[in-house]
Motif scaffolding. Structure first.
Motif, PDB file in Angstrom:
ATOM      1  N   UNK A 100       0.848  -1.188   0.000  1.00  0.00           N
ATOM      2  CA  UNK A 100       0.000   0.000   0.000  1.00  0.00           C
ATOM      3  C   UNK A 100       0.881   1.234   0.000  1.00  0.00           C
ATOM      4  N   UNK A 101       0.643   2.115  -0.963  1.00  0.00           N
ATOM      5  CA  UNK A 101       1.432   3.344  -1.059  1.00  0.00           C
ATOM      6  C   UNK A 101       2.792   3.163  -1.704  1.00  0.00           C
ATOM      7  N   UNK A 102       3.088   1.955  -2.176  1.00  0.00           N
ATOM      8  CA  UNK A 102       4.378   1.709  -2.819  1.00  0.00           C
ATOM      9  C   UNK A 102       4.130   1.164  -4.224  1.00  0.00           C
ATOM     10  N   UNK A 103       3.537   2.010  -5.054  1.00  0.00           N
ATOM     11  CA  UNK A 103       3.160   1.592  -6.393  1.00  0.00           C
ATOM     12  C   UNK A 103       4.354   1.170  -7.244  1.00  0.00           C
ATOM     13  N   UNK A 104       5.475   1.836  -7.047  1.00  0.00           N
ATOM     14  CA  UNK A 104       6.663   1.502  -7.838  1.00  0.00           C
ATOM     15  C   UNK A 104       7.077   0.045  -7.620  1.00  0.00           C
ATOM     16  N   UNK A 105       7.130  -0.364  -6.383  1.00  0.00           N
ATOM     17  CA  UNK A 105       7.503  -1.756  -6.081  1.00  0.00           C
ATOM     18  C   UNK A 105       6.450  -2.723  -6.603  1.00  0.00           C
ATOM     19  N   UNK A 106       5.172  -2.358  -6.453  1.00  0.00           N
ATOM     20  CA  UNK A 106       4.106  -3.240  -6.926  1.00  0.00           C
ATOM     21  C   UNK A 106       4.172  -3.424  -8.436  1.00  0.00           C
ATOM     22  N   UNK A 107       4.297  -2.344  -9.189  1.00  0.00           N
ATOM     23  CA  UNK A 107       4.320  -2.469 -10.643  1.00  0.00           C
ATOM     24  C   UNK A 107       5.594  -3.161 -11.128  1.00  0.00           C
ATOM     25  N   UNK A 108       6.674  -3.059 -10.389  1.00  0.00           N
ATOM     26  CA  UNK A 108       7.883  -3.819 -10.720  1.00  0.00           C
ATOM     27  C   UNK A 108       7.586  -5.315 -10.584  1.00  0.00           C
ATOM     28  N   UNK A 109       6.922  -5.711  -9.490  1.00  0.00           N
ATOM     29  CA  UNK A 109       6.525  -7.110  -9.314  1.00  0.00           C
ATOM     30  C   UNK A 109       5.611  -7.560 -10.450  1.00  0.00           C
ATOM     31  N   UNK A 110       4.664  -6.709 -10.787  1.00  0.00           N
ATOM     32  CA  UNK A 110       3.713  -7.041 -11.847  1.00  0.00           C
ATOM     33  C   UNK A 110       4.428  -7.247 -13.179  1.00  0.00           C
ATOM     34  N   UNK A 111       5.339  -6.347 -13.524  1.00  0.00           N
ATOM     35  CA  UNK A 111       6.098  -6.479 -14.789  1.00  0.00           C
ATOM     36  C   UNK A 111       6.927  -7.749 -14.811  1.00  0.00           C
ATOM     37  N   UNK A 112       7.555  -8.072 -13.682  1.00  0.00           N
ATOM     38  CA  UNK A 112       8.418  -9.260 -13.623  1.00  0.00           C
ATOM     39  C   UNK A 112       7.601 -10.537 -13.685  1.00  0.00           C
ATOM     40  N   UNK A 113       6.434 -10.539 -13.051  1.00  0.00           N
ATOM     41  CA  UNK A 113       5.635 -11.766 -12.963  1.00  0.00           C
ATOM     42  C   UNK A 113       4.751 -11.964 -14.185  1.00  0.00           C
ATOM     43  N   UNK A 114       4.305 -10.865 -14.760  1.00  0.00           N
ATOM     44  CA  UNK A 114       3.373 -10.946 -15.890  1.00  0.00           C
ATOM     45  C   UNK A 114       3.847  -9.980 -16.971  1.00  0.00           C
ATOM     46  N   UNK A 115       4.942 -10.298 -17.663  1.00  0.00           N
ATOM     47  CA  UNK A 115       5.488  -9.373 -18.646  1.00  0.00           C
ATOM     48  C   UNK A 115       4.515  -9.145 -19.812  1.00  0.00           C
TER      49      UNK A 115
END
Length: 78
Positions: free
Chosen positions: A61-76
């Motif tokens: 929560x509040x750490x969108x940069x880390x979340x979207x990095x996870x999303x890009x890595x997991x679901x390119x």
């Protein structure tokens, strides 16, 4: 391609976000080609709440940069 190993909470957050994204896209696609003026899609509160709870449980929560990095890595993008 980088392989991300997600925690259970992170994986749940990514999956909840993807469900939210697909729900919004479906709402937008439902009006495509009708000639009607665009309206914002209706997102069921339960879908939004699920995504928010999953992000909080994963500590994102509040750490969108880390979340979207996870999303890009997991679901390119395809």
């Amino acid at each position: 391609m980088t392989t991300a190993v997600l925690t259970d909470h992170e994986r749940t957050a990514v999956q909840a976000y993807l469900r939210l994204l697909h729900t919004v896209r479906a709402g937008l696609d439902d009006r495509a080609g009708t000639g009607a003026p665009p309206r914002p899609p209706v997102v069921p509160p339960s879908v939004l709440a699920e995504a928010e709870q999953a992000l909080e449980a994963a500590g994102l929560t509040g750490n969108e940069e880390a979340f979207f990095r996870l999303l890009r890595d997991w679901c390119p993008p395809t």
